[in-house]
Design a protein around this motif. Sequence first.
Motif, PDB file in Angstrom:
ATOM      1  N   UNK A 129       0.743  -1.486  -0.237  1.00 31.38           N
ATOM      2  CA  UNK A 129       0.299   0.060   0.210  1.00 31.38           C
ATOM      3  C   UNK A 129       0.883   1.255  -0.124  1.00 31.38           C
ATOM      4  N   UNK A 130      -0.156   2.737   0.143  1.00 31.28           N
ATOM      5  CA  UNK A 130       1.085   3.414   0.020  1.00 31.28           C
ATOM      6  C   UNK A 130       0.650   4.374   1.468  1.00 31.28           C
ATOM      7  N   UNK A 131       1.314   4.866   2.117  1.00 36.81           N
ATOM      8  CA  UNK A 131       0.754   6.903   2.905  1.00 36.81           C
ATOM      9  C   UNK A 131       1.126   7.784   1.987  1.00 36.81           C
ATOM     10  N   UNK A 132       0.385   8.364   1.974  1.00 40.68           N
ATOM     11  CA  UNK A 132       0.707   9.864   1.542  1.00 40.68           C
ATOM     12  C   UNK A 132       0.704  10.069   2.957  1.00 40.68           C
ATOM     13  N   UNK A 133       1.755  11.513   2.580  1.00 43.80           N
ATOM     14  CA  UNK A 133       1.547  12.085   3.467  1.00 43.80           C
ATOM     15  C   UNK A 133       1.305  13.732   3.365  1.00 43.80           C
ATOM     16  N   UNK A 134       0.803  14.375   3.520  1.00 42.84           N
ATOM     17  CA  UNK A 134      -0.071  15.714   3.414  1.00 42.84           C
ATOM     18  C   UNK A 134       1.072  16.933   3.583  1.00 42.84           C
ATOM     19  N   UNK A 135       0.914  18.019   3.059  1.00 48.44           N
ATOM     20  CA  UNK A 135       1.973  19.221   3.698  1.00 48.44           C
ATOM     21  C   UNK A 135       1.781  19.601   4.612  1.00 48.44           C
ATOM     22  N   UNK A 136       2.210  19.951   5.104  1.00 51.05           N
ATOM     23  CA  UNK A 136       2.803  20.555   7.070  1.00 51.05           C
ATOM     24  C   UNK A 136       4.375  19.566   7.282  1.00 51.05           C
ATOM     25  N   UNK A 137       4.223  20.182   8.940  1.00 48.57           N
ATOM     26  CA  UNK A 137       4.950  20.082  10.140  1.00 48.57           C
ATOM     27  C   UNK A 137       4.707  18.665  10.614  1.00 48.57           C
ATOM     28  N   UNK A 138       5.269  17.893  10.850  1.00 50.74           N
ATOM     29  CA  UNK A 138       5.041  16.525  11.944  1.00 50.74           C
ATOM     30  C   UNK A 138       5.947  16.626  12.897  1.00 50.74           C
ATOM     31  N   UNK A 156       5.124  11.669  -0.424  1.00 52.70           N
ATOM     32  CA  UNK A 156       4.278  13.207  -0.320  1.00 52.70           C
ATOM     33  C   UNK A 156       3.750  13.007  -0.777  1.00 52.70           C
ATOM     34  N   UNK A 157       2.754  13.558   0.089  1.00 52.14           N
ATOM     35  CA  UNK A 157       0.914  12.993  -0.915  1.00 52.14           C
ATOM     36  C   UNK A 157       1.143  14.835  -2.357  1.00 52.14           C
ATOM     37  N   UNK A 158       1.225  13.996  -3.947  1.00 52.39           N
ATOM     38  CA  UNK A 158       1.519  14.317  -5.150  1.00 52.39           C
ATOM     39  C   UNK A 158       1.038  15.990  -5.284  1.00 52.39           C
ATOM     40  N   UNK A 401      10.260  -1.034   0.216  1.00 48.48           N
ATOM     41  CA  UNK A 401       9.590   0.329   0.842  1.00 48.48           C
ATOM     42  C   UNK A 401      10.171   0.844   0.316  1.00 48.48           C
ATOM     43  N   UNK A 402       9.543   1.969   0.355  1.00 49.09           N
ATOM     44  CA  UNK A 402       9.722   3.329  -0.986  1.00 49.09           C
ATOM     45  C   UNK A 402       9.483   4.340   0.033  1.00 49.09           C
ATOM     46  N   UNK A 403      10.601   5.731   0.000  1.00 52.26           N
ATOM     47  CA  UNK A 403      10.107   6.461   0.860  1.00 52.26           C
ATOM     48  C   UNK A 403      10.481   7.348  -0.511  1.00 52.26           C
ATOM     49  N   UNK A 404       9.409   8.608  -0.599  1.00 53.57           N
ATOM     50  CA  UNK A 404       9.583   9.083  -1.134  1.00 53.57           C
ATOM     51  C   UNK A 404       8.947  11.075  -0.606  1.00 53.57           C
ATOM     52  N   UNK A 405      10.158  11.860  -1.416  1.00 54.58           N
ATOM     53  CA  UNK A 405       9.347  12.780  -1.467  1.00 54.58           C
ATOM     54  C   UNK A 405       9.128  13.770   0.250  1.00 54.58           C
TER      55      UNK A 405
END
Length: 705
Positions: A129-138, A156-158, A401-405
């Motif tokens: 699956x894919x976990x999309x991370x929306x813009x912002x500071x976590x 990162x969410x495209x 596993x892919x870590x992207x953007x």
Amino acid sequence: RVSCSPPLISSSGSPRGPGVGGRVALPTSRQAADVEWTTPMRPARWELGGMDSKPTCRRRLREGVAMSHAWAFVWLSLACFGVPQSSTFASASAVAYLAVNGSDANDGLSTSAPVATLAACIGAAGNGGTCYVRSGRYHVTETTVVDQMSGLTIAKYPGDSKPAIIDGTVEVTAGWEQTKHNGQDVWATTETTAVWQLFYVDGGGNRVHLPPARYPDASPWTREGYDRDGGHWRYESTSSSFGFMIDSGPEAEEETDDEFGSMTTDGATDYEAASVAELGVSLKGCPLVLNIGHWTTMQSYVSNHTTGQRNFTYNSKNCGGRDCPAERHPGDGKGRYFVESCPAVLDAEGEWAYNDTSPTYGGQGSGGTLLLKSAAFDPNIVTMYGKNLTYALVVKNSERVTIEGLTFFGTTLFDWRSSSSLIRDNSFDYPSFSKRSLMYLVPDATPGMLGAEEQSSWFDGATANWVNSGAMPTGCSTKGTYDSNSTWYNNRFSYTDGPGLKFSRSGGDTVDNNHFYQIDYSAVGDGFTVQALTTDNGFTYRRNTIDTAGASAGLRVGAVDSLVELNYHTNMGLVQHDGASVQAGKSQFGVKMIRNWILDTSKLALRIDSGEDGVFGVNGTMYKNVIKNALGGTQVKGFKHRIVSNTATDCINADVNIMRRYPWSSTPHSLFNMNNDTLTRNNAGGYISGQGSSYYEINYGDYSA
């Protein structure tokens, strides 16, 4: 043709620092003949970069030209989805969403119901699956472990234009009061959360790094901080011994350069500084950074010092690397050191330190009272943050596993015992920093540098698997010696203490088109900007830029059949003695250094090295490299190499050096004769020799100028 143009990088969200720069990396050798550069003779310049920006390249492929294997591998990796079930996370693949306004009570399976934590997003996505991370500071306060998963993508969410920032800092919320310390006006707070790196937010929303207290005064990643031989590091007297420092101040002492057999002087005639004896304070208990081992630097602390004395003793256990080379070299005239994170030397604007009256040198100190010297801003008015997490993300026992953007700020990731991970299009800003400010100076360089609270949940290796004398770096390692086959593509690494990227006991890894800037201001440990101590299969290092680094070596390769091609390196080796921009160790076999540009650097450019134990590398290749204004061009030790069609000029020592004997001696009785069967042909250089700093005829092997 392929057309490569400089990226247009915005400055929004960029961390405040001394400035960034670099080059767009070169294409692969397969494409080299079909490239049209936007500026002649050299790669295009990068512009000041925002945290959400990456290098881009517009490609116009001629009809009939197939996609390169590197690009095919990237796309295939992105397309692969998982097989094995995870005992921790969901087994079915899904698309999940993480947002700053999310809640872990949501299922995370739509943009309208996002979750709030990485762990929840990964659990909702599952294998494949894919976990999309929306813009912002976590702001993350504990390590998220991706364990026994396959085919997972965290990206990162495209659809978002602003960065998705994984932040390893916590807000310093305790109030500050003005007080006096050693006669200095300072601010003090009893913040209960121990931090080991400090930032404040300026009026533009940028996080500004605050330097730890230091003697002599200088900040990390600045001209002064790198100024090893100009007076901003202290000189070790030739009368010193291991564990006993005699401070010689900034004056020059004659030294013997054992690599080239010539006499040199490292002097600082234009710098005036009070000696340690004139500081008026005792340095007892102060952390130290000591470059007394040539290519290794150790961190320690002052075990005894009397106010008014120029000499002190220091703990010698954490000696800085394999075989403790620091123990062999003290007193040879090349040693330098500085005091860091010590309240006794807190005297310059923006500096800070803990005033811990009972530091714990074998484990993490509690911190105590945090002191800050600041006349420029009131810490009660600005927002301040401190680093509190080493690794935000660990990929463990997983595959593909892919870590992207993503943007990692004040924290980083670790690829542990996994295979075929893809790390691409990420920014790593201030990813690693030592815990010297917490007096965390662990003897014998154990993985305990993580701290028990961070490593106990996931680290299950022996000390040999992940040995780090100082800051814990971004990296990849395995528990045994099997291939990890990870790919690190198009990432940016900036402002590190320690290596930019490290590989240990891995194999088959690829580092392609990455940018390294302002890497390793202290160089504690073995001095490498990118360290590839791989044990199996080849290592590929292609189209990367290193611009400004402290460690003695840029890239260190040791694997069989490693490929180093189409890279650009400049301004390196600033705070250690010895080393090279690209260094292959004595155990290498078949390393290939092809079409690299090495310009304006204080160390050797390309080197196939050895020790004095009679173990030498063989079958190396240096082909069509360009070298200008380095300490030396090529330096080749060993046998059966091919040194062909290289261009080197304006080097201090030999432009092309094919070592005839080693260790070098003015008599013909050196321990080892070398390169009798090395091919040296069609090289251009103002000074081609069989020895480093003087002319020695290359009258052996298959040779032509």
